[in-house]
Design an enzyme around this catalytic site. Structure first.
Site, PDB file in Angstrom:
ATOM      1  CE  LYS A  36      23.639 -41.866 -32.522  1.00 55.91           C
ATOM      2  NZ  LYS A  36      24.757 -41.860 -33.479  1.00 55.91           N
ATOM      3  CB  THR A  37      23.746 -45.184 -37.597  1.00 49.34           C
ATOM      4  OG1 THR A  37      24.355 -44.827 -36.351  1.00 49.34           O
ATOM      5  CG2 THR A  37      24.831 -45.271 -38.665  1.00 49.34           C
ATOM      6  CG  ASP A 223      26.256 -39.376 -35.298  1.00 51.26           C
ATOM      7  OD1 ASP A 223      25.149 -39.234 -34.744  1.00 51.26           O
ATOM      8  OD2 ASP A 223      26.876 -40.459 -35.316  1.00 51.26           O
ATOM      9  CD  GLU A 224      26.665 -39.950 -30.585  1.00 51.91           C
ATOM     10  OE1 GLU A 224      25.985 -39.314 -29.759  1.00 51.91           O
ATOM     11  OE2 GLU A 224      26.645 -41.191 -30.661  1.00 51.91           O
ATOM     12  CD  GLN A 254      22.086 -41.981 -25.580  1.00 54.44           C
ATOM     13  OE1 GLN A 254      22.994 -42.799 -25.597  1.00 54.44           O
ATOM     14  NE2 GLN A 254      21.147 -41.944 -26.518  1.00 54.44           N
ATOM     15  NE  ARG A 604      23.844 -47.535 -23.705  1.00 52.94           N
ATOM     16  CZ  ARG A 604      23.472 -46.924 -24.828  1.00 52.94           C
ATOM     17  NH1 ARG A 604      24.054 -47.220 -25.964  1.00 52.94           N
ATOM     18  NH2 ARG A 604      22.518 -46.012 -24.823  1.00 52.94           N
TER      19      ARG A 604
END
Length: 729
Positions: A36-37, A223-224, A254, A604
């Protein structure tokens, strides 16, 4: 002009679609590890290079300084110097940037102060005192949390009582909130929670300012987005303006911060708030193997409150997930330790390995196992077990029972829980002790201090409870029994349960683990005593690494793992009541958030995932049978391989412990007396709670009950079933 394809080369089709869609509302549902970044930064570059948008026309919002810095660096790498002109900030820093330009609009002067947590709590402490409120019931830290949460929900002082229960407690908080806001204004100050709230109010009340920023920043990126609260949600809506060129990036799967005010509905309902929303799903994971991704996807599909998407990867199938059942938490730690040793032999590195657990208290077992084997480790986002404040408090309490002249330990705990002894009172006691060449404890015993009446009464109660605990030491009771009684008699348990916030309950769990560590010491020692245990822990905690370690095992709670990745992950404590946590089990939404948290933990892991759970655990000496987490049954069996049988099973109670238990029970029975001899005012000893005083007796025969006060706590017992001893004063 031909389009520069540099910013879409190497992207998959959904990523390209997200980068190229520039006008109108855009929702990017970015699954774990989906890049995503990269999409956000390449979209910014595409806007500037291919769409000829001036860099300063773009505003990107993140949650942390670390994320903002990383995004800025990536944009600069793509665009060179022009990347510096893009406004990339955290929510709070952007709002401060806006408010600094219009202080008079929010009734402040230029150069206003932004209070940090310490300054906010100091002001609240002052107000609580001025309102003559009980400083035990109204703690600055707790009141600050209520006020900040209210601001996140856009609740102002005048609206506070309309939103919350109208009892006397909340009415008092309403008064504190009102006075707190007034005094901040008088002092030309804002707190952290004001930054977003005041900016929202500013943009709502002054359309010309809102229009200015709508024209300045034509493209808004967030973002987020799944972590936004109500105040942040309204801010982004105001910044988007009429053009609605807003791009939000996030993953509802998330969303794990509802306890911090995050509202999952913000991302779930985005297309309802913004008509004609273009939705892009980033479902390809670039981090983990197929087995890990399949396990995560199978788990999260059991949530009903989510967007429909399916994570996949083109990476190798990978190893199966190792699932291991361990007899106890100590065995679980040893299992993890042995696997870490095997991995290190193969890779020669610790830094690619992480151990996850649901609550902070669980770290003790892994810390001790690693420490005993000289394996370096660090706690990510927290303190080592024996460095935590509540554990140091317990150590200080137990220390002064052995050595009351240890003034440092005494001053640490004399006002915990609060006993009305402020810094001024403590300084008086210290100086008095120096002047008389005695310890502070001796000054307390003499009682001829010039403290106010309430403080003197608190000290008398403290000394009374201290004496009761000292009797337990003289009677050679187990260190763990003394520690358990201390938690009750000194009011620590009541204090932490009364607050009922996650941090207080976390501290109580740590204290329970501390007492468990004492019991483990007792189980392995023939003649355990408190002094020896304290010396052992003192030596344990004084060990220091000779050099700054760069290669180490990372230990962390699952909440702290979000945004990170490791080659190997150990996901531990997968039992019902631990994960999902017992506090979430009463409501569906609570379990769904726990499932999202488990999804975060699984995703993770890049290559190897080890999941473990225990058959039994011990709490305050009581053996509890544990059931595997429901989440394990939601992952297909064919994705698991069973962990190797543990050959070093630890007995739940060692022989020495059983011997002492029989001995204590025999002594208790030998000293027990007829229930009829107990009277109101009698001082008695209870095996679990220590020494207390009978304050009431009711009922007759087998139904005869006694109410006994242990320090600050009162408990009721049926005398016929309760072994008690009369204690001579």
């Amino acid at each position: 002009m031909d389009m520069n394809l540099e910013f879409i080369s190497g992207l998959n089709e959904p990523q390209k679609s997200a980068v190229l869609h520039t006008e109108g509302p855009l929702l990017i549902l970015a699954g774990a590890g989906s890049g995503k970044t990269r999409v956000i930064t390449h979209r910014i570059a595409h806007l500037i290079i291919n769409k000829n948008i001036y860099p300063y026309k773009i505003c990107a919002l993140t949650f942390t300084n670390k994320a903002a810095k990383e995004m800025q660096e990536r944009v600069i790498k793509l665009l060179s110097n022009s990347g510096n002109l893009v406004m990339i900030k955290t929510f709070h820093s952007l709002c401060l940037y806006i408010l600094r330009k219009y202080p008079e609009k929010i009734n402040l002067h230029s150069g206003f102060t932004v209070y940090d947590t310490s300054l906010s709590e100091s002001l609240l402490k002052e107000i609580i005192k001025d309102l003559s409120l009980d400083n035990k019931a109204f703690k600055p830290k707790n009141i600050s949390s209520v006020i900040q949460n209210s601001k996140d929900k856009m609740i102002l002082p005048e609206e506070f009582l309309d939103e919350l229960p109208k009892d006397s407690f909340y009415k008092s908080i309403g008064k504190i909130y009102t006075l707190y806001e007034e005094r901040k204004m008088e002092r030309n100050a804002l707190d952290f929670g004001d930054l977003i709230l005041k900016t929202v109010i500013l943009l709502k009340e002054y359309p010309e300012i809102k229009n200015y920023y709508n024209n300045l920043w034509e493209y808004i990126m967030v973002d987020e987005y799944q972590d936004t609260n109500k105040c942040q949600y309204i801010l982004t809506t105001l910044l988007a303006g009429e053009k609605k060129n807003i791009c939000v990036v996030g993953d509802d799967d998330q969303s794990i911060y509802s306890w911090r005010g995050a509202d999952i509905r913000n991302i779930l309902d985005f297309e309802k708030d913004y008509k004609n929303t273009y939705i892009v799903k980033l479902e390809e994971n670039y981090r983990s193997t197929q087995n890990i991704i399949t396990a995560a996807g199978s788990l999260i599909k059991n949530n009903s409150d989510r967007k429909d998407k399916t994570l996949f990867t083109n990476k190798e199938i990978g190893k199966k997930i190792t699932l291991t059942e361990c007899p106890s938490e100590m065995d679980e730690a040893r299992f993890v330790l042995n696997k870490i040793k095997d991995l290190y032999k193969f890779t020669g590195k610790y830094s690619k390995i992480a151990v996850f657990y649901r609550t902070n208290a669980q770290s003790r077992f892994f810390e001790e196992a690693l420490r005993e084997n000289n394996i370096p480790y660090k706690i990510y986002g927290g303190f080592r077990f024996y460095d935590r404040a509540e554990i140091k408090d317990m150590m200080a309490y137990l220390t002064i029972l052995i050595n009351p002249d240890d003034t440092g330990s005494l001053l640490r705990i004399i006002n915990f829980p609060p006993r009305g002894l402020g810094d001024t009172s403590l300084e008086k006691l210290r100086l008095n002790a120096i002047e008389n060449n005695v310890s502070v404890f001796e000054i307390l015993k003499r009682g001829n201090t010039d403290l106010r009446k309430s403080a003197k009464l608190s000290i008398e109660n403290f000394l009374s409870n201290y004496n009761d605990l000292s009797i337990m030491i003289k009677n050679n009771m187990n260190p763990s029994a003394i520690a358990k009684s201390l938690v009750v008699q000194m009011g620590i348990e009541d204090e932490l349960k009364k607050n009922a916030d996650p941090e207080s309950l976390d501290r109580l769990e740590n204290i329970e683990q501390f007492i468990e560590s004492i019991q483990e010491y007792e189980d392995s020692t023939e003649n355990p005593n408190l002094s020896e245990y304290l010396n052992m822990i003192s030596l344990y905690t004084s060990e220091e690494d000779g050099v700054e370690i760069t290669d180490y095992i990372t230990l962390m709670t699952v909440h702290n793992s979000k945004g990170l990745e490791f080659d190997t992950v150990f996901l531990t404590g997968m039992e019902e009541g631990t994960f999902p946590h017992f506090m979430s089990l009463e409501e569906k939404m609570g379990v769904e958030e726990e499932r999202r948290l488990c999804y975060v933990a699984i995703t993770r892991a890049m290559q190897d995932l080890y999941i473990s759970h225990c058959q039994y655990s011990r709490k305050y000496g009581e053996i509890q049978k544990r059931e595997p987490s429901r989440f394990l049954s939601e992952i297909p069996e064919n994705l698991f391989q069973t962990g190797s049988e543990i050959s070093y099973r630890t007995p739940i109670r060692a022989p020495f412990a059983k011997e002492r238990e029989i001995k204590e029970k025999t002594n208790f029975q030998a000293n027990s007396i007829n229930n009829s001899t107990f009277k109101v005012g009698s001082k008695v000893k209870h095996r679990e709670y220590g020494i207390g005083k009978i304050v009431d007796i009711s009922g007759v025969g087998d139904n005869k009950k006694a109410k006994i006060r242990f320090g600050y706590t009162e408990k009721n017992f049926l005398l016929v079933y309760t072994p008690l001893e009369i204690v001579e004063n």
